[in-house]
Design a protein around this motif. Structure first.
Motif, short mmCIF file in Angstrom:
data_model
loop_
_atom_site.label_atom_id
_atom_site.label_comp_id
_atom_site.label_asym_id
_atom_site.label_seq_id
_atom_site.Cartn_x
_atom_site.Cartn_y
_atom_site.Cartn_z
N GLU A 165 0.82 -1.21 0.00
CA GLU A 165 0.00 0.00 0.00
C GLU A 165 0.85 1.26 0.00
OE1 GLU A 165 -3.07 -0.21 -0.46
OE2 GLU A 165 -3.76 -2.14 0.32
N SER A 166 2.06 1.18 0.51
CA SER A 166 2.99 2.31 0.54
C SER A 166 4.38 1.73 0.75
CB SER A 166 2.64 3.29 1.67
OG SER A 166 3.03 2.78 2.93
N SER A 167 5.37 2.59 0.90
CA SER A 167 6.75 2.11 1.07
C SER A 167 6.94 1.33 2.37
CB SER A 167 7.72 3.30 1.03
OG SER A 167 7.42 4.22 2.06
N SER A 168 6.03 1.50 3.34
CA SER A 168 6.21 0.83 4.63
C SER A 168 4.97 0.05 5.08
CB SER A 168 6.57 1.85 5.71
OG SER A 168 5.55 2.82 5.85
N ILE A 169 3.89 0.11 4.32
CA ILE A 169 2.63 -0.52 4.73
C ILE A 169 2.19 -1.53 3.67
CG2 ILE A 169 0.18 -0.15 5.24
CD1 ILE A 169 0.97 2.69 6.17
N SER A 170 1.86 -2.73 4.12
CA SER A 170 1.33 -3.76 3.23
C SER A 170 0.01 -4.28 3.77
CB SER A 170 2.30 -4.93 3.10
OG SER A 170 3.44 -4.56 2.35
N SER A 171 -0.90 -4.62 2.86
CA SER A 171 -2.17 -5.24 3.25
C SER A 171 -2.05 -6.74 3.13
CB SER A 171 -3.31 -4.73 2.36
OG SER A 171 -3.68 -3.41 2.70
N PHE A 172 -2.61 -7.44 4.11
CA PHE A 172 -2.63 -8.90 4.12
C PHE A 172 -4.08 -9.35 4.06
CE2 PHE A 172 1.21 -7.47 6.11
CZ PHE A 172 2.19 -8.39 5.76
N TYR A 173 -4.41 -10.12 3.05
CA TYR A 173 -5.74 -10.67 2.89
C TYR A 173 -5.72 -12.08 3.48
CZ TYR A 173 -6.69 -6.75 -0.23
OH TYR A 173 -6.87 -5.48 -0.76
N LEU A 174 -6.50 -12.28 4.54
CA LEU A 174 -6.43 -13.49 5.34
C LEU A 174 -7.67 -14.36 5.16
CD1 LEU A 174 -5.15 -11.79 8.62
CD2 LEU A 174 -3.76 -12.81 6.80
N LYS A 175 -7.46 -15.64 4.83
CA LYS A 175 -8.56 -16.59 4.67
C LYS A 175 -8.39 -17.72 5.67
CE LYS A 175 -9.98 -15.94 -0.13
NZ LYS A 175 -10.33 -16.63 -1.41
N PRO A 176 -9.49 -18.19 6.28
CA PRO A 176 -9.38 -19.27 7.27
C PRO A 176 -8.90 -20.57 6.63
CG PRO A 176 -11.68 -18.80 6.77
CD PRO A 176 -10.87 -17.71 6.13
N GLY A 218 -24.04 -10.55 3.78
CA GLY A 218 -24.02 -11.89 3.22
C GLY A 218 -22.79 -12.69 3.59
N GLY A 219 -21.97 -12.16 4.49
CA GLY A 219 -20.78 -12.90 4.92
C GLY A 219 -19.54 -12.51 4.13
N MET A 220 -18.40 -12.81 4.73
CA MET A 220 -17.12 -12.47 4.12
C MET A 220 -16.26 -13.71 4.00
SD MET A 220 -16.30 -8.87 6.04
CE MET A 220 -15.08 -8.46 4.80
N GLU A 221 -15.45 -13.75 2.97
CA GLU A 221 -14.57 -14.90 2.75
C GLU A 221 -13.15 -14.63 3.24
OE1 GLU A 221 -14.69 -15.95 -1.33
OE2 GLU A 221 -16.81 -16.55 -1.28
N GLU A 222 -12.83 -13.35 3.49
CA GLU A 222 -11.48 -13.01 3.94
C GLU A 222 -11.52 -11.71 4.73
OE1 GLU A 222 -9.24 -12.65 0.33
OE2 GLU A 222 -10.16 -10.74 -0.23
N TYR A 223 -10.52 -11.52 5.55
CA TYR A 223 -10.32 -10.27 6.28
C TYR A 223 -9.08 -9.58 5.71
CZ TYR A 223 -13.53 -11.75 10.03
OH TYR A 223 -14.62 -12.14 10.76
N ARG A 224 -9.09 -8.24 5.75
CA ARG A 224 -7.90 -7.49 5.32
C ARG A 224 -7.37 -6.66 6.49
NH1 ARG A 224 -7.56 -2.71 0.72
NH2 ARG A 224 -8.51 -1.47 2.39
N ILE A 225 -6.10 -6.83 6.78
CA ILE A 225 -5.41 -5.94 7.71
C ILE A 225 -4.29 -5.25 6.94
CG2 ILE A 225 -5.94 -7.30 9.77
CD1 ILE A 225 -3.07 -8.43 9.63
N SER A 226 -3.94 -4.06 7.35
CA SER A 226 -2.87 -3.30 6.69
C SER A 226 -1.86 -2.93 7.75
CB SER A 226 -3.43 -2.07 5.99
OG SER A 226 -4.41 -2.45 5.03
N VAL A 227 -0.64 -3.41 7.59
CA VAL A 227 0.36 -3.38 8.67
C VAL A 227 1.56 -2.54 8.25
CG1 VAL A 227 1.85 -4.79 10.13
CG2 VAL A 227 -0.39 -5.66 9.40
N LYS A 228 1.98 -1.65 9.13
CA LYS A 228 3.20 -0.88 8.90
C LYS A 228 4.40 -1.63 9.46
CE LYS A 228 5.47 3.54 9.91
NZ LYS A 228 5.39 4.81 10.67
N ARG A 229 5.47 -1.67 8.70
CA ARG A 229 6.73 -2.25 9.19
C ARG A 229 7.35 -1.25 10.15
NH1 ARG A 229 9.13 -2.19 4.89
NH2 ARG A 229 8.78 -4.26 4.03
#
Length: 421
Positions: A165-176, A218-229
């Motif tokens: 998402e930026s030079s220090s932030i990435s999004s992680f799409y998480l599925k169970p 209707g429910g979700m198949e994944e969660y998204r978190i966005s994490v800064k290093r």
């Protein structure tokens, strides 16, 4: 369990002592508790222990409790915040007895002869009342979660996608990993706890990360978190422990996740808020819960609330979601406005596109009070996320502009609350 008038009086009389020795008490408490119960290393944050943030936060919370021992409803917001975090970290009712034992023990160690039997008895009873409050609150949260198909404990998730998402932030799409395609719906602004094994330490560490995508019906198949290093702060020796581990993980690898929690949120389905403006104010990675809130307020038939997106970054390369926000504004020009502050402007940055205010930190007084901050509408709600000093300072500015303090909401992961400086 109830307290006698005498016990309440004794606890309140210890407030000056807690102001002076509170941090020493909580430092000893954590040291002895974790040393003698090493399994709790999997629960408490190493970084917060190393830099003193955890003992300071607990000392402030204990001081607040002593100060309001005869008016506990005044602490309801702080209790809710802590209880949500405890549920996210899978704190069990039985653990409260262990914590109480070491807290009373630490009070005795620091106060010495001043810790009379009457003081020890009063604080033992007071802690028992507080523990009952938290156990009851956390039980209610878990029961409410169960209505949303709540899972208990830590659940394995796979990193399905990893997006910069930026030079220090990435999004992680998480599925169970268990393959269940229906994840519980959350409220925009809430967070999950993510737990990983720290190889060099040999035990688990967890951190809270805001969900940065709007929940869908209707429910979700994944969660998204966005994490800064996180580079970390000098002095505590373990910079960005979990964030760096996450950034080093690849698609397909697994992490553990707890059920979404948190009392910092906007409910887009709340019909009573129709027409009430929302100002989303953030710095850096503080944009993550704001992104979920923004997207939830412009999707489907929800478009009932004017929204101001107000954000500051050190540079456009470090600004998360810039393109996504510009797209949302373009698609919803009558509902959403965006105002971006950049501390450093690059030669390729365009005024009015990549930024609105250059070479400056966020200064709300540069905005149009009525058009951008909606100050004329006393119903306006302000949501702030960023470093604690930024949030406190911004709240102070808003209150100075005539905003009712109760309309200002801060995203705090720390124990307890923060006061204006």
């Amino acid at each position: 369990m109830t307290l006698t008038d005498a016990q309440i009086s004794i606890v309140k009389s210890t407030v000056p002592v807690l102001k002076q020795h509170g941090e020493a008490i909580t430092t000893i408490f954590y040291r002895d508790l974790i040393t003698e119960n090493p399994s709790l290393k999997n629960v408490f944050s190493l970084t917060s222990q190393s830099n003193g943030a955890q003992p300071r936060a607990l000392a402030n919370a204990v001081l607040s409790y002593a100060s309001y021992i005869d008016n506990l409803p005044a602490l309801s917001q702080a209790v809710a915040r802590i209880a949500h975090k405890h549920v996210s970290l899978q704190v069990e009712p039985a653990q409260y007895a262990i914590v109480g034992q070491y807290l009373i023990q630490a009070i005795g160690q620091v106060l010495g002869d001043a810790a009379t039997p009457e003081i020890v008895d009063a604080w033992t009873a007071a802690y028992g009342v507080l523990a009952d409050v938290f156990i009851g609150t956390e039980r209610a949260i878990n029961e409410e979660n169960e209505k949303k198909d709540h899972w208990r404990g830590w659940r394995k998730f796979r990193i399905a996608r990893k997006v910069e998402e930026s030079s220090s932030i990435s999004s992680f799409y998480l599925k169970p990993v268990d393959g269940d395609a229906k994840l519980p719906k959350y409220l925009p602004g809430q967070y999950v706890s993510v737990r990983v094994l720290v190889p060099q330490l040999g035990y688990l560490q967890s951190r809270q990360y805001s969900l940065s995508e709007a929940p869908r019906e209707g429910g979700m198949e994944e969660y998204r978190i966005s994490v800064k290093r996180e580079e970390g702060e000098a002095g505590h020796g373990v910079p960005g422990l979990v964030s760096n581990l996450l950034h080093g993980k690849q698609e397909g690898e697994e992490v553990e996740v707890s059920h979404p929690q948190g009392e910092f949120f906007v409910d887009p389905a709340d019909a009573s808020k129709e027409g009430v403006p929302v100002a989303l104010i953030s710095v850096g990675v503080g944009a993550t819960p704001m992104m979920a809130i923004l997207k939830s307020l412009v999707q489907g038939d929800v478009k009932r609330r004017p929204v101001s997106w107000i954000h500051a970054s050190r540079s456009s390369s470090e600004q998360p979601f810039g393109q996504e926000v510009r797209r949302i504004v373009k698609e919803n020009p009558e509902q959403v406005s965006a105002h971006v502050f950049l501390k450093t402007v690059a030669g390729t940055d365009q005024a009015g596109v990549h930024y609105d205010f250059a070479d400056t930190r966020m200064d709300l007084t540069k905005l149009d009070g009525e058009r951008d901050l909606h100050l004329a509408d006393k119903r306006t709600e302000y949501y702030i996320c960023g470093p604690e000093t930024f949030m406190v300072g911004t709240r102070k500015v808003l209150v100075g502009l005539g905003v009712d303090r109760s309309k200002v909401h801060l995203e705090l992961f720390a124990t307890g609350d923060v006061a204006d400086e």
